[in-house]
Design a protein around this motif. Structure first.
Motif, mmCIF file in Angstrom:
data_model
loop_
_atom_site.group_PDB
_atom_site.id
_atom_site.type_symbol
_atom_site.label_atom_id
_atom_site.label_comp_id
_atom_site.label_asym_id
_atom_site.label_seq_id
_atom_site.Cartn_x
_atom_site.Cartn_y
_atom_site.Cartn_z
ATOM 1 N N ALA A 1 12.736 0.508 -4.734
ATOM 2 C CA ALA A 1 12.328 0.621 -3.053
ATOM 3 C C ALA A 1 10.941 1.391 -3.092
ATOM 4 N N SER A 2 10.365 1.027 -2.096
ATOM 5 C CA SER A 2 8.889 1.705 -1.571
ATOM 6 C C SER A 2 8.814 2.237 -0.189
ATOM 7 N N SER A 3 7.949 3.176 -0.044
ATOM 8 C CA SER A 3 7.692 3.646 1.354
ATOM 9 C C SER A 3 6.231 4.341 1.472
ATOM 10 N N GLN A 4 5.786 4.445 2.740
ATOM 11 C CA GLN A 4 4.499 5.269 2.801
ATOM 12 C C GLN A 4 4.886 6.881 2.471
ATOM 13 N N GLY B 1 13.932 -3.740 -2.776
ATOM 14 C CA GLY B 1 13.643 -5.241 -3.464
ATOM 15 C C GLY B 1 15.087 -5.886 -3.717
ATOM 16 N N PRO B 2 15.341 -6.926 -4.294
ATOM 17 C CA PRO B 2 16.442 -7.683 -4.362
ATOM 18 C C PRO B 2 17.415 -6.908 -5.291
ATOM 19 N N GLY B 3 16.924 -6.173 -6.354
ATOM 20 C CA GLY B 3 17.706 -5.719 -7.296
ATOM 21 C C GLY B 3 17.664 -6.708 -8.512
ATOM 22 N N GLY C 1 0.914 -1.278 0.176
ATOM 23 C CA GLY C 1 0.102 -0.045 -0.016
ATOM 24 C C GLY C 1 0.867 1.457 -0.023
ATOM 25 N N HIS C 2 2.221 1.156 -0.143
ATOM 26 C CA HIS C 2 3.157 2.238 -0.431
ATOM 27 C C HIS C 2 2.659 3.048 -1.513
ATOM 28 N N ARG C 3 2.750 4.478 -1.475
ATOM 29 C CA ARG C 3 2.544 5.628 -2.562
ATOM 30 C C ARG C 3 3.770 6.038 -2.951
ATOM 31 N N ALA C 4 4.821 5.504 -2.631
ATOM 32 C CA ALA C 4 6.095 6.354 -3.137
ATOM 33 C C ALA C 4 6.816 5.155 -3.463
ATOM 34 N N MET C 5 7.378 5.264 -4.724
ATOM 35 C CA MET C 5 8.351 4.123 -5.195
ATOM 36 C C MET C 5 9.595 4.887 -5.772
ATOM 37 N N TYR C 6 10.639 4.180 -5.769
ATOM 38 C CA TYR C 6 11.885 4.743 -6.120
ATOM 39 C C TYR C 6 12.756 3.451 -7.052
ATOM 40 N N TRP C 7 13.649 4.328 -7.922
ATOM 41 C CA TRP C 7 14.655 3.660 -8.690
ATOM 42 C C TRP C 7 15.902 4.259 -8.171
ATOM 43 N N GLU D 1 22.361 5.137 -5.497
ATOM 44 C CA GLU D 1 22.271 6.641 -5.953
ATOM 45 C C GLU D 1 20.627 6.680 -6.468
ATOM 46 N N LEU D 2 20.094 7.812 -5.880
ATOM 47 C CA LEU D 2 18.725 8.008 -6.265
ATOM 48 C C LEU D 2 18.665 8.169 -7.813
ATOM 49 N N MET D 3 17.617 7.690 -8.327
ATOM 50 C CA MET D 3 17.431 8.022 -9.940
ATOM 51 C C MET D 3 16.079 8.896 -10.020
ATOM 52 N N PHE D 4 14.957 8.249 -9.762
ATOM 53 C CA PHE D 4 13.669 8.636 -9.723
ATOM 54 C C PHE D 4 12.988 8.374 -8.606
ATOM 55 N N VAL D 5 11.672 9.182 -8.185
ATOM 56 C CA VAL D 5 10.980 8.838 -7.186
ATOM 57 C C VAL D 5 9.593 9.396 -7.725
ATOM 58 N N TYR D 6 8.433 8.421 -7.524
ATOM 59 C CA TYR D 6 7.346 8.341 -8.028
ATOM 60 C C TYR D 6 6.451 8.628 -6.562
ATOM 61 N N SER D 7 5.590 9.503 -6.583
ATOM 62 C CA SER D 7 4.766 9.849 -5.646
ATOM 63 C C SER D 7 2.989 9.911 -5.940
ATOM 64 N N TYR D 8 2.410 8.956 -5.604
ATOM 65 C CA TYR D 8 0.914 8.890 -6.091
ATOM 66 C C TYR D 8 0.757 8.645 -7.532
ATOM 67 N N GLU D 9 1.686 7.830 -8.093
ATOM 68 C CA GLU D 9 1.871 7.388 -9.436
ATOM 69 C C GLU D 9 2.416 8.667 -10.127
ATOM 70 N N LYS D 10 2.896 9.768 -9.754
ATOM 71 C CA LYS D 10 3.432 11.030 -10.593
ATOM 72 C C LYS D 10 4.946 10.927 -10.292
#
Lengths: 115, 112
Positions: free
Chosen positions: A92-95, A107-109, A28-34, A44-53
Motif C-alpha cells: 500500500a502507499s499513502s501521502q 495493490g492487488p496483492g 508521488g506517495h512517500r509512505a509505503m507499506y507491506w 496485518e502491518l509488517m513494515f512502513v517506509y517513510s521517505y525511503e527509510k
C-alpha cells in the motif's frame, strides 16, 4: 493514476528458495507499506517506509527483508520461508506528513504459497 | 493496547439498508477508516472520520463517536455487488499517520 501495482500475482516457492515481491506506485506517495493477510483475517502491518527509510517494523522475522530503492518502488525479499508464511501479501502507499486524510491505496496483492 | 471489534458476518436484502458497527479501544486515536474488500482483491477506501458525526458519500455513510469508541458504516439501497468484507481500521497516533490497525472485518452477504 491511483494505482498500486504488484508482481508477481502468484508465487509458489520452496522453503530453501529466495524470491522477491515487487510493488510500484506513481502517485508521488512517500509512505509505503507491506501487509500480510491470511484467509478471512484482516491485513496485518509488517513494515512502513517513510521517505525511503524504514520507520516501522512490526517485529517481523528476518526471513522477510524489505527494501525501498526509490520513492516509487518497494520490494520484499523472501528467504527460508515456512509454510505458515503462505498468505496474501499486500502493498500500500499513502501521502506522508501531517494534515489530510492520508488514506492508503492498496495493490492487488501477491498470493504466496510456501511448500 | 489496541482492540477493534466488529460483527463477523451479516446478511441483508437487495435494496435494503444495513448498518455495520465497530467499537474500538486504542491508546492513541488519530482517525477511523472503513475499507471494502471483495474476496481475493485488495481493500479499497470507503470513508474516513476523525471528528464526531456523520460523513455521507453517496450510498455510504460513516458515523463516529470518539467518547464512546464507536463507529458505524451505513449502506443504503444495497446492491448485489456490495457483498464483500467491510474492514474498520483505526489510525494509531503512536505510529504517526502511517499505522493502521484493522478489525477482523464483517462479511456482508446481500441476497436478492
Amino acid at each position: 493514476d491511483t494505482e498500486v501495482t504488484q508482481t508477481p500475482k502468484h508465487l509458489v516457492m520452496g522453503m530453501t528458495n529466495k524470491k522477491s515481491l515487487k510493488c510500484e506506485q506513481h502517485m508521488g506517495h512517500r509512505a509505503m507499506y507491506w501487509y500480510k493477510q491470511k484467509a478471512k483475517k484482516p491485513p496485518e502491518l509488517m513494515f512502513v517506509y517513510s521517505y525511503e527509510k524504514l520507520s516501522i517494523n512490526e517485529s517481523v522475522p528476518s526471513r522477510f527483508s524489505p527494501e525501498c530503492p526509490n520513492s516509487s518502488l518497494l520490494n520484499l525479499h523472501l528467504h527460508a520461508l515456512q509454510p505458515e508464511d503462505s498468505a496474501l501479501y499486500l502493498c500500500a502507499s499513502s501521502q506522508e506528513g501531517t494534515g489530510g486524510i492520508h488514506e492508503q491505496y492498496f495493490g492487488p496483492g501477491t498470493r504466496l504459497t510456501v511448500t | 493496547g489496541q482492540n477493534i471489534d466488529q460483527p463477523t458476518e451479516m446478511t441483508a436484502t437487495e435494496g435494503a439498508i444495513v448498518q455495520i458497527n465497530c467499537t474500538y479501544q486504542t491508546s492513541g486515536f488519530n482517525g477511523l477508516f472503513w475499507y471494502q474488500q471483495h474476496a481475493g482483491e485488495a481493500p479499497t477506501f470507503l470513508s474516513y472520520n476523525v471528528l464526531d458525526g456523520l460523513e455521507e458519500k453517496g450510498r455510504f455513510s460513516s458515523f463516529l463517536s470518539r467518547s464512546k469508541g464507536y463507529s458505524y458504516l451505513l449502506l443504503k439501497e444495497l446492491q448485489m455487488k456490495d457483498s464483500a468484507s467491510y474492514l474498520c481500521a483505526v489510525r494509531d497516533a503512536a505510529g504517526g499517520y502511517n499505522k493502521l490497525i484493522f478489525g477482523a472485518g464483517t462479511r456482508l452477504a446481500v441476497h436478492p
